[in-house]
Scaffold this active site. Structure first.
Site, mmCIF file in Angstrom:
data_model
loop_
_atom_site.group_PDB
_atom_site.id
_atom_site.type_symbol
_atom_site.label_atom_id
_atom_site.label_comp_id
_atom_site.label_asym_id
_atom_site.label_seq_id
_atom_site.Cartn_x
_atom_site.Cartn_y
_atom_site.Cartn_z
ATOM 1 N N ASN A 9 0.871 -1.184 0.000
ATOM 2 C CA ASN A 9 0.000 0.000 0.000
ATOM 3 C C ASN A 9 0.901 1.226 0.000
ATOM 4 O OD1 ASN A 9 -1.818 2.038 0.494
ATOM 5 N ND2 ASN A 9 -2.283 1.406 2.610
ATOM 6 N N TRP A 10 1.010 1.846 -1.162
ATOM 7 C CA TRP A 10 1.958 2.965 -1.288
ATOM 8 C C TRP A 10 1.404 4.267 -0.726
ATOM 9 C CZ3 TRP A 10 3.905 2.063 -7.049
ATOM 10 C CH2 TRP A 10 4.569 0.833 -7.100
ATOM 11 N N GLU A 165 -5.461 -4.666 10.970
ATOM 12 C CA GLU A 165 -4.399 -3.677 11.134
ATOM 13 C C GLU A 165 -4.648 -2.889 12.414
ATOM 14 O OE1 GLU A 165 -2.400 -2.580 7.201
ATOM 15 O OE2 GLU A 165 -4.153 -1.313 7.380
ATOM 16 N N GLY A 171 2.498 2.397 10.815
ATOM 17 C CA GLY A 171 3.465 3.479 10.631
ATOM 18 C C GLY A 171 4.204 3.874 11.902
ATOM 19 N N SER A 210 3.376 -1.989 10.520
ATOM 20 C CA SER A 210 4.819 -2.052 10.750
ATOM 21 C C SER A 210 5.453 -3.397 10.377
ATOM 22 C CB SER A 210 5.154 -1.679 12.204
ATOM 23 O OG SER A 210 4.802 -0.329 12.456
ATOM 24 N N GLY A 231 2.772 -1.057 4.402
ATOM 25 C CA GLY A 231 2.845 0.346 4.024
ATOM 26 C C GLY A 231 4.281 0.760 3.790
ATOM 27 N N GLY A 232 4.906 1.322 4.804
ATOM 28 C CA GLY A 232 6.251 1.895 4.701
ATOM 29 C C GLY A 232 7.262 0.984 4.019
HETATM 30 P P1 PGA Z 1 2.838 0.386 7.749
HETATM 31 O O1 PGA Z 1 1.367 0.614 7.126
HETATM 32 O O2 PGA Z 1 3.340 -0.913 7.175
HETATM 33 O O3 PGA Z 1 3.625 1.559 7.316
HETATM 34 O O4 PGA Z 1 2.667 0.302 9.229
HETATM 35 C C1 PGA Z 1 0.485 -0.444 6.951
HETATM 36 C C2 PGA Z 1 -0.792 0.046 6.355
HETATM 37 O O5 PGA Z 1 -1.223 1.158 6.674
HETATM 38 O O6 PGA Z 1 -1.430 -0.650 5.549
#
Ligand code: PGA
Length: 251
Positions: A9-10, A165, A171, A210, A231-232
């Protein structure tokens, strides 16, 4: 065996050129991955180009959001049919950032899930509790409500992918422990079985929050975790490919 799903997920990152370069690097690096499905969710502006870059590979295209009407005077919104048209197979719905910053409610999530399915898209429906809700001891109430209301009147629940999540893990670098994640995944599976008769093999539940190449191994070893929403760590090819590598052959 349930096939894994790994979603990048960018969020609101990457120009078109950056998106193409990242998608190509992931496609090339993951061409041997046989244990599941890789999905990229670039920003809307790069969907078409990323779709072209991954054509014919084992990487699929997702949007990060969708609206629940087919067409009409809804300035700024995008319909499920438009996402199909541009090549999306999946769509993320109800991400906690949508719930927090754009005030999406369970009812919006439900309408979006239903409409996405009707259009032939696979929804990736996100649920998860905040830090405060976990501390108050109402995690199960919150996640249970989000699952039940999100899936209300949905006919083909086994066509939905669920992503657990925890908001406190997104994040923040504060990943859920494998035991914490497994507990909630098993809880969600229990709801799906009791209310809708969906058995474990019929639905995939991803963990998000994360996730990195260093912690995915112990998460994916948990019985009820079928993959990750990242995400990240999906913004750099080597980090994302490391996650895919550490998932390969794990179940
Ligand atoms: P993250 O985000 O891996 O940066 O914690 C995950 C997401 O929001 O899908």
């Amino acid at each position: 065996m349930r096939k894994f799903i790994v979603v990048g997920n960018w969020k609101m990152h990457n120009t078109i050129a950056e998106s193409i370069a990242l998608a190509k690097a992931i496609k090339d690096g993951a061409s041997d991955f046989k244990d599941g499905v890789i999905i990229l969710a670039p920003p809307f502006t790069a969907l078409s180009n990323v779709g072209d870059a991954i054509k014919g590979s084992n990487v699929f295209l997702a949007a990060q959001n969708v609206y629940y009407e087919d067409k009409g005077a809804f300035t700024g919104e995008i319909s499920p049919g438009m996402l199909k048209d541009i090549g999306c197979a999946y769509v993320i719905i109800g991400h906690s950032e949508r719930r927090k910053y754009f005030h999406e409610q369970d009812n919006d999530v439900n309408l979006k899930v239903k409409k996405a399915l009707t259009a032939g898209l696979t929804p990736i429906m996100c649920v998860g509790e905040t830090d405060e809700e976990r501390l108050k001891g109402i995690m199960q109430d919150v996640v249970g409500r989000q699952v039940k209301q999100g899936l209300n009147d949905v006919e083909k629940i086994d066509n939905v992918v669920i992503a657990y999540e925890p908001v406190w893990a997104i994040g923040t670098g504060k990943v859920a422990t494998p035991a914490q994640a497994q507990e909630v995944h098993a809880f969600i599976r229990g709801i799906l079985k009791d209310l809708y008769g969906i058995t474990a093999d019929d639905i995939r539940i991803l963990y998000g929050g994360s996730v990195t190449k260093d912690n995915i191994g112990e998460l994916i070893a948990m019985e009820d975790i079928d993959g990750a929403l990242v995400g990240g760590a999906s913004l750099k090819a080597d980090g994302f490919l490391g996650i895919i590598q550490n998932i390969s052959g794990k179940k």
